[in-house]
Scaffold this active site. Structure first.
Site, short mmCIF file in Angstrom:
data_model
loop_
_atom_site.label_atom_id
_atom_site.label_comp_id
_atom_site.label_asym_id
_atom_site.label_seq_id
_atom_site.Cartn_x
_atom_site.Cartn_y
_atom_site.Cartn_z
N HIS A 1 25.42 7.19 -22.76
CA HIS A 1 24.95 7.64 -21.55
C HIS A 1 23.42 7.83 -21.65
O HIS A 1 22.78 8.72 -22.15
CB HIS A 1 25.47 9.07 -21.21
CG HIS A 1 24.86 9.32 -19.73
ND1 HIS A 1 25.72 9.60 -18.60
CD2 HIS A 1 23.64 9.29 -19.03
CE1 HIS A 1 25.03 9.78 -17.55
NE2 HIS A 1 23.82 9.52 -17.96
N HIS B 1 19.29 6.77 -20.03
CA HIS B 1 18.25 5.98 -18.95
C HIS B 1 17.15 5.60 -19.75
O HIS B 1 16.30 6.20 -20.57
CB HIS B 1 17.86 7.17 -18.27
CG HIS B 1 18.82 8.09 -17.52
ND1 HIS B 1 19.23 7.42 -16.15
CD2 HIS B 1 19.63 8.97 -17.89
CE1 HIS B 1 20.37 8.18 -15.90
NE2 HIS B 1 20.65 8.80 -16.83
N HIS C 1 28.38 13.78 -19.00
CA HIS C 1 27.31 15.01 -19.31
C HIS C 1 28.16 16.28 -18.62
O HIS C 1 27.43 16.61 -17.81
CB HIS C 1 25.96 14.86 -18.67
CG HIS C 1 25.70 14.17 -17.38
ND1 HIS C 1 26.31 14.58 -16.26
CD2 HIS C 1 25.04 13.15 -16.86
CE1 HIS C 1 25.86 13.85 -15.27
NE2 HIS C 1 25.26 12.94 -15.62
N LYS D 1 29.02 3.21 -12.36
CA LYS D 1 28.51 4.58 -12.15
C LYS D 1 28.57 5.09 -11.07
O LYS D 1 28.06 4.50 -10.02
CB LYS D 1 27.20 4.77 -12.67
CG LYS D 1 26.35 6.18 -12.71
CD LYS D 1 26.76 7.06 -13.76
CE LYS D 1 26.57 8.27 -13.76
NZ LYS D 1 25.09 8.62 -14.26
N ASP E 1 22.26 11.25 -22.44
CA ASP E 1 21.57 11.52 -20.99
C ASP E 1 19.97 11.59 -21.05
O ASP E 1 19.48 12.29 -20.17
CB ASP E 1 22.09 12.55 -20.15
CG ASP E 1 21.58 12.58 -18.70
OD1 ASP E 1 21.54 11.34 -18.16
OD2 ASP E 1 21.84 13.51 -17.92
N HIS F 1 28.82 10.82 -12.29
CA HIS F 1 28.27 12.00 -11.99
C HIS F 1 28.87 12.93 -11.40
O HIS F 1 28.93 12.82 -10.08
CB HIS F 1 26.78 11.78 -11.32
CG HIS F 1 25.87 12.97 -11.48
ND1 HIS F 1 24.61 12.97 -12.34
CD2 HIS F 1 25.98 14.13 -10.92
CE1 HIS F 1 24.04 14.33 -12.09
NE2 HIS F 1 24.78 14.78 -11.22
C1 NCD Z 1 18.62 11.55 -14.65
C2 NCD Z 1 17.43 10.61 -14.53
O1 NCD Z 1 16.19 11.17 -14.59
O2 NCD Z 1 17.66 9.52 -14.18
N1 NCD Z 1 18.18 13.05 -14.68
C3 NCD Z 1 18.94 13.95 -15.35
O3 NCD Z 1 18.29 15.23 -15.18
N2 NCD Z 1 19.99 13.80 -16.27
C4 NCD Z 1 19.57 11.25 -13.62
C5 NCD Z 1 21.04 11.66 -13.99
O4 NCD Z 1 21.65 11.21 -15.08
O5 NCD Z 1 21.59 12.68 -13.18
ZN ZN Z 2 22.10 10.36 -16.72
#
Ligand code: NCD
Ligand code: ZN
Length: 354
Positions: A15, A17, A179, A103, A255, A141
């Site tokens: 997971h 970003h 998460h 997702k 995450d 999520h």
């Molecule tokens: C994530 C993001 O910034 O893309 N932020 C987070 O707090 N985890 C988005 C997400 O996964 O919810």
């Molecule tokens: Zn995330």
């Protein structure tokens, strides 16, 4: 007694970003140094909703990783589920070797989720039925978004209000509860047993290490604010117990969610912790504190790959039991650096490639 160095199979991050453009180029190397593969989230602007857009994004990620010196890094994607996702798009995605799921962002739940789903069972029936048929994973999520539900209760409420009806309607749908942050979620995932298991969960380093006091320690600490938000200590303990118990249905997903310093330290700061540069060190610290370091290899390098039906990585990495001080900030966007999780702290571990 001093801890020994730990050598484990090369891990994956299920997971992650990575953003796009300058931000992508700034952060991808940190992940690719520690992890062989990652499941990259689609919440770009605009979101990655189609296989065509996904292929283009995968190519940009591979190019950025190669430029960062890691041509071996293998990105996977989960596409962004919307009210309008068609069964044909799901079918195309299921045939793509590097697209593992869709997702679900409930509309308004988190960063860039305004294109998210407004009514899962009402609007996404065709897509969900096709995912169930093809075995593509639904990455959840898991938080409700109604204004009247307390932000600390949104995950537990999601189980009762959305997850139970979803699973009653699509019993063969494969799900990763992303998460997870609560005892309720850990217990729910743990409870389903048997060989035809359909649900697993990813866990971040911050939810294993910290409770919600951390956000308010001596003042408000925007770099420890993420979604789902950190919870009370008993919830943290339940997550640690889930990993310590060695259940194969829990696996690593950082995450890691990069945001520039200026957008975190603001009157309305973004949600997300940037953990990639020291992700494995943070997990090692959490498991060492819980006296279950031997579980790190299965959690980080085996359980996720098995759930996704992928081969385990070859090769190994090392976690050296030696002190390392985390930088206070790192380069990110032009004139706008990024503050990593645990910035300025000294950890007892240092990651090295095998
Ligand atoms: C994530 C993001 O910034 O893309 N932020 C987070 O707090 N985890 C988005 C997400 O996964 O919810
Ligand atoms: Zn995330």
């Amino acid at each position: 007694m001093p801890l020994d160095d730990l050598r484990i199979r090369t891990p994956d991050d299920w997971h992650l970003h990575l953003r796009d453009g300058d931000a992508l180029r700034a952060v991808v190397g940190a992940t690719a140094r520690q992890f062989r593969r990652a499941l990259v989230m689609p919440n770009l602007r605009p979101p990655v909703t189609t296989v065509a857009a996904g292929e283009a994004y995968l190519k940009r990620i591979r190019e950025a990783a190669t430029m960062a010196g890691h041509p071996e890094f293998e990105p996977y994607l989960t596409l962004y589920l919307t009210d309008n996702t068609t069964a044909e798009e799901v079918r195309r995605a299921a045939q793509h070797p590097h697209i593992l799921g869709f997702k679900l962002y409930p509309a308004g739940a988190t960063t860039n989720s305004d294109s998210g789903v407004t009514d899962l069972l009402g609007k996404c029936g065709a897509a969900l039925a096709e995912m169930e048929r093809t075995g593509l994973v639904l990455n959840l999520h898991g938080e409700v978004t109604h204004a009247e539900v307390d932000v600390f209760d949104r995950e537990a409420r999601f189980i009762d209000d959305q997850l139970l009806p979803l699973r009653a309607r699509y019993p063969a749908l494969r799900i990763v509860f992303e998460h997870i942050t609560t005892r309720e979620a850990a217990q729910y995932v743990q409870a389903e047993a048997g060989e035809h298991r359909r649900i697993a969960a990813s866990i971040t380093p911050q939810h294993l290490l910290y409770n919600r006091n951390r956000i308010f320690q001596g003042g408000i600490r925007p770099h420890d604010y993420c979604l789902p938000v950190l919870k009370r200590e008993p919830h943290r303990e339940a997550l640690v117990a889930a990993v310590k118990g060695g259940s194969p249905w829990f696996f690593l997903g950082t995450d890691s969610a990069p945001h520039a310093q200026s957008t975190k330290e603001a009157s309305c700061g973004c949600a997300g912790c940037y953990s990639s540069p020291v992700a494995m060190e943070l997990y090692a610290m959490a498991l060492a504190q819980a006296d279950c370091l031997p579980q790190l290899e299965a959690f980080a390098s085996e359980n996720g790959a098995r759930f996704y039906g992928l081969p385990l990585n070859e090769g190994q990495v090392v976690l050296r039991a030696e002190a390392q001080t985390i930088p206070k900030s790192l380069p990110y966007l032009p004139n706008d650096p990024i503050v990593p999780l645990a910035a300025g702290e000294t950890l007892g571990w240092r990651f090295e490639r095998g």
